[in-house]
Each structure stands twice: as C-alpha cells, then as structure tokens.
Design a protein around this motif. Structure first.
Motif, mmCIF file in Angstrom:
data_model
loop_
_atom_site.group_PDB
_atom_site.id
_atom_site.type_symbol
_atom_site.label_atom_id
_atom_site.label_comp_id
_atom_site.label_asym_id
_atom_site.label_seq_id
_atom_site.Cartn_x
_atom_site.Cartn_y
_atom_site.Cartn_z
ATOM 1 N N MET A 139 64.829 -31.628 31.092
ATOM 2 C CA MET A 139 65.846 -32.100 30.159
ATOM 3 C C MET A 139 65.641 -31.428 28.804
ATOM 4 O O MET A 139 64.563 -31.506 28.223
ATOM 5 C CB MET A 139 65.772 -33.623 30.008
ATOM 6 N N ASN A 140 66.681 -30.768 28.306
ATOM 7 C CA ASN A 140 66.629 -30.038 27.043
ATOM 8 C C ASN A 140 67.579 -30.689 26.045
ATOM 9 O O ASN A 140 68.793 -30.687 26.255
ATOM 10 C CB ASN A 140 67.037 -28.580 27.267
ATOM 11 N N ASN A 141 67.034 -31.254 24.964
ATOM 12 C CA ASN A 141 67.857 -31.884 23.927
ATOM 13 C C ASN A 141 68.472 -30.816 23.038
ATOM 14 O O ASN A 141 67.792 -29.889 22.616
ATOM 15 C CB ASN A 141 67.011 -32.801 23.047
ATOM 16 N N LEU A 142 69.776 -30.957 22.748
ATOM 17 C CA LEU A 142 70.430 -30.081 21.790
ATOM 18 C C LEU A 142 70.666 -30.870 20.517
ATOM 19 O O LEU A 142 71.135 -32.008 20.564
ATOM 20 C CB LEU A 142 71.766 -29.565 22.323
ATOM 21 N N GLU A 143 70.345 -30.266 19.379
ATOM 22 C CA GLU A 143 70.507 -30.919 18.089
ATOM 23 C C GLU A 143 71.719 -30.357 17.361
ATOM 24 O O GLU A 143 72.130 -29.212 17.597
ATOM 25 C CB GLU A 143 69.251 -30.701 17.242
ATOM 26 N N ALA A 144 72.263 -31.142 16.436
ATOM 27 C CA ALA A 144 73.438 -30.741 15.676
ATOM 28 C C ALA A 144 73.140 -29.556 14.758
ATOM 29 O O ALA A 144 73.975 -28.676 14.584
ATOM 30 C CB ALA A 144 73.955 -31.913 14.855
ATOM 31 N N LYS A 145 71.970 -29.522 14.135
ATOM 32 C CA LYS A 145 71.512 -28.474 13.228
ATOM 33 C C LYS A 145 72.289 -28.380 11.918
ATOM 34 O O LYS A 145 72.037 -27.496 11.119
ATOM 35 C CB LYS A 145 71.470 -27.122 13.932
ATOM 36 N N VAL A 146 73.269 -29.264 11.706
ATOM 37 C CA VAL A 146 74.021 -29.306 10.444
ATOM 38 C C VAL A 146 74.393 -30.749 10.128
ATOM 39 O O VAL A 146 74.431 -31.598 11.012
ATOM 40 C CB VAL A 146 75.322 -28.464 10.496
ATOM 41 N N ASP A 147 74.677 -31.007 8.851
ATOM 42 C CA ASP A 147 75.282 -32.281 8.475
ATOM 43 C C ASP A 147 76.770 -32.133 8.760
ATOM 44 O O ASP A 147 77.391 -31.148 8.345
ATOM 45 C CB ASP A 147 75.083 -32.557 6.972
ATOM 46 N N GLY A 148 77.335 -33.103 9.461
ATOM 47 C CA GLY A 148 78.754 -32.985 9.758
ATOM 48 C C GLY A 148 79.297 -34.154 10.547
ATOM 49 O O GLY A 148 78.673 -35.208 10.662
ATOM 50 N N ARG A 149 80.486 -33.915 11.103
ATOM 51 C CA ARG A 149 81.202 -34.907 11.895
ATOM 52 C C ARG A 149 81.657 -34.238 13.185
ATOM 53 O O ARG A 149 82.184 -33.125 13.154
ATOM 54 C CB ARG A 149 82.416 -35.397 11.090
ATOM 55 N N ILE A 150 81.454 -34.916 14.306
ATOM 56 C CA ILE A 150 81.872 -34.371 15.599
ATOM 57 C C ILE A 150 83.398 -34.318 15.615
ATOM 58 O O ILE A 150 84.071 -35.340 15.492
ATOM 59 C CB ILE A 150 81.356 -35.229 16.783
ATOM 60 N N LYS A 151 83.922 -33.114 15.753
ATOM 61 C CA LYS A 151 85.375 -32.924 15.738
ATOM 62 C C LYS A 151 85.949 -32.923 17.154
ATOM 63 O O LYS A 151 86.987 -33.517 17.397
ATOM 64 C CB LYS A 151 85.719 -31.621 15.018
ATOM 65 N N GLU A 152 85.257 -32.231 18.078
ATOM 66 C CA GLU A 152 85.722 -32.178 19.469
ATOM 67 C C GLU A 152 84.532 -32.041 20.404
ATOM 68 O O GLU A 152 83.522 -31.433 20.059
ATOM 69 C CB GLU A 152 86.663 -30.986 19.689
ATOM 70 N N ILE A 153 84.683 -32.587 21.622
ATOM 71 C CA ILE A 153 83.708 -32.409 22.701
ATOM 72 C C ILE A 153 84.477 -31.808 23.864
ATOM 73 O O ILE A 153 85.466 -32.378 24.321
ATOM 74 C CB ILE A 153 83.035 -33.745 23.098
ATOM 75 N N TYR A 154 84.037 -30.646 24.342
ATOM 76 C CA TYR A 154 84.789 -29.879 25.338
ATOM 77 C C TYR A 154 84.344 -30.107 26.776
ATOM 78 O O TYR A 154 85.008 -29.668 27.690
ATOM 79 C CB TYR A 154 84.684 -28.385 25.029
ATOM 80 N N VAL A 155 83.210 -30.768 26.976
ATOM 81 C CA VAL A 155 82.637 -30.907 28.320
ATOM 82 C C VAL A 155 82.560 -32.381 28.699
ATOM 83 O O VAL A 155 82.206 -33.222 27.880
ATOM 84 C CB VAL A 155 81.222 -30.267 28.376
ATOM 85 N N GLU A 156 82.858 -32.677 29.943
ATOM 86 C CA GLU A 156 82.742 -34.040 30.470
ATOM 87 C C GLU A 156 81.295 -34.304 30.889
ATOM 88 O O GLU A 156 80.569 -33.374 31.250
ATOM 89 C CB GLU A 156 83.662 -34.227 31.680
ATOM 90 N N ASP A 157 80.901 -35.563 30.856
ATOM 91 C CA ASP A 157 79.554 -35.954 31.244
ATOM 92 C C ASP A 157 79.243 -35.514 32.674
ATOM 93 O O ASP A 157 80.088 -35.603 33.565
ATOM 94 C CB ASP A 157 79.403 -37.479 31.125
ATOM 95 N N GLN A 158 78.042 -35.024 32.880
ATOM 96 C CA GLN A 158 77.495 -34.612 34.176
ATOM 97 C C GLN A 158 78.220 -33.408 34.780
ATOM 98 O O GLN A 158 78.186 -33.198 35.987
ATOM 99 C CB GLN A 158 77.488 -35.782 35.172
ATOM 100 N N GLN A 159 78.834 -32.592 33.929
ATOM 101 C CA GLN A 159 79.513 -31.388 34.398
ATOM 102 C C GLN A 159 78.615 -30.172 34.195
ATOM 103 O O GLN A 159 77.845 -30.115 33.229
ATOM 104 C CB GLN A 159 80.828 -31.178 33.636
ATOM 105 N N PRO A 160 78.701 -29.180 35.074
ATOM 106 C CA PRO A 160 77.901 -27.962 34.890
ATOM 107 C C PRO A 160 78.428 -27.165 33.696
ATOM 108 O O PRO A 160 79.626 -27.175 33.409
ATOM 109 C CB PRO A 160 78.105 -27.198 36.198
ATOM 110 N N VAL A 161 77.514 -26.498 33.003
ATOM 111 C CA VAL A 161 77.874 -25.618 31.901
ATOM 112 C C VAL A 161 77.249 -24.247 32.128
ATOM 113 O O VAL A 161 76.202 -24.128 32.754
ATOM 114 C CB VAL A 161 77.439 -26.180 30.524
ATOM 115 N N GLU A 162 77.911 -23.231 31.627
ATOM 116 C CA GLU A 162 77.433 -21.859 31.711
ATOM 117 C C GLU A 162 76.824 -21.454 30.371
ATOM 118 O O GLU A 162 77.161 -22.020 29.336
ATOM 119 C CB GLU A 162 78.592 -20.911 32.043
ATOM 120 N N PHE A 163 75.989 -20.440 30.395
ATOM 121 C CA PHE A 163 75.408 -19.910 29.169
ATOM 122 C C PHE A 163 76.537 -19.485 28.230
ATOM 123 O O PHE A 163 77.453 -18.783 28.617
ATOM 124 C CB PHE A 163 74.502 -18.714 29.476
ATOM 125 N N GLY A 164 76.472 -19.950 26.975
ATOM 126 C CA GLY A 164 77.466 -19.566 25.976
ATOM 127 C C GLY A 164 78.744 -20.372 26.003
ATOM 128 O O GLY A 164 79.629 -20.149 25.184
#
Length: 173
Positions: A139-164
C-alpha cells in the motif's frame, strides 16, 4: 553457485516491476539459456536469439520443461506508455494535477467501509493523504503536497490505474 528455479510467474513479476519503476530504462537478464530484455526506449531493439535455438515456454516447479518453442524473431519490445486518458486533463495556473506514480489499484479510503481520505471540496495540507495505490499487496500513500482544495477526483474506488494517469485535481489556496 546456488541453483535458481526461475518460473514463468517470476519472469512476469520481474517484468511488472520494471514497468512500474520509473527509474529503470532497460533490464537485461540471462540465465541458463533464457534471455530476458526489457526496454522503455522506443528505438531499442535487441536480438534475443541465443546460441541455443530453443527456450522453455514454461518451467515446472521441479525445473523440468513442459514444452519448447523455437525462437526465430527477436522477443524484445518497448514497454508501452500508458494510453492517454479519455479526456485530456490539464492543470490550470493555480492547480495541481495528481497523477498515478505507478501501475496499481486506487483506494479512496484506508479500508473497506471507512470514510474516504478526501472528497471534492475538502481542504488539504501538503502532508494530507489523498488516496492509496496498491501494487502487489504493498500500500502506497499519496500525499497532496500542496495547501489546497480537492477540485475533482477522476478515478472510482478500487479501480486500476496506469502510470501517469490523472487521479485528482487540487486547487491551490
């Protein structure tokens, strides 16, 4: 020298590891008449035919060969880049696009049934965990790395993702 049993599954895992590692451009491995060459460089082509014209297509657990296939063509090919996302996603001047750093499975929460790390509209800090990418049970945690507000989420939970692949867009505050 220690006798190594190399299975087809071992070679598949090695290939997947190279594909997911952004810092590896080429890998060449030769063992007991079997050659494996993987390259991310599009123009690289290597003739993988060795002096032995037959290579095992599958290796049993005791090291025996189930059947043999004659190699006549080079077997190396460039590792494909991930396909572009259906909608080309770009970040504006005051936005940060979080992309998948590896091939894996996207999880929006730390465990099934738990609340999501973030939702659209939620404020985040640089160290805020926004999702998990699972790769081969790690399990690899991804961090926001900036102060901000989540504008959009493009991936559904438990879906495969590709590099990039775009995962979410954060508007800087």
């Amino acid at each position: 020298m220690k006798n190594l049993d190399v299975s087809l599954n071992d070679l598949k895992q090695l290939t997947q590891w190279v594909k997911e590692s952004s810092d590896i451009r080429e890998l060449s491995l030769s063992y007991d008449g079997i050659e494996l060459f993987i390259s991310r460089n599009e123009n690289t082509r290597r003739n993988a035919v060795s002096e032995a014209t037959a290579a095992p297509s599958a290796v049993t657990s005791n090291g025996g060969i189930q059947n043999q296939t004659e190699i006549k063509e080079p077997v190396s090919a460039p590792v494909e880049s991930p396909a572009a996302s259906p909608a080309e996603v770009t970040a504006g001047e005051n936005e940060v696009l979080i992309k998948a750093p590896m091939v894996g499975t996207f999880y929006k929460s730390p465990k099934p049934g738990a609340p999501a790390f973030v939702e659209v509209g939620q404020q985040v800090k640089p160290k805020s965990i926004v999702c998990i990418i699972e790769v081969m049970k790690l399990m690899n945690n991804l961090e926001a790395k900036v102060d901000g507000r989540i504008k959009e989420i493009y991936v559904e939970d438990q879906q495969p993702v590709e590099f990039g692949q775009p995962i979410m867009l954060i508007e800087k505050v």
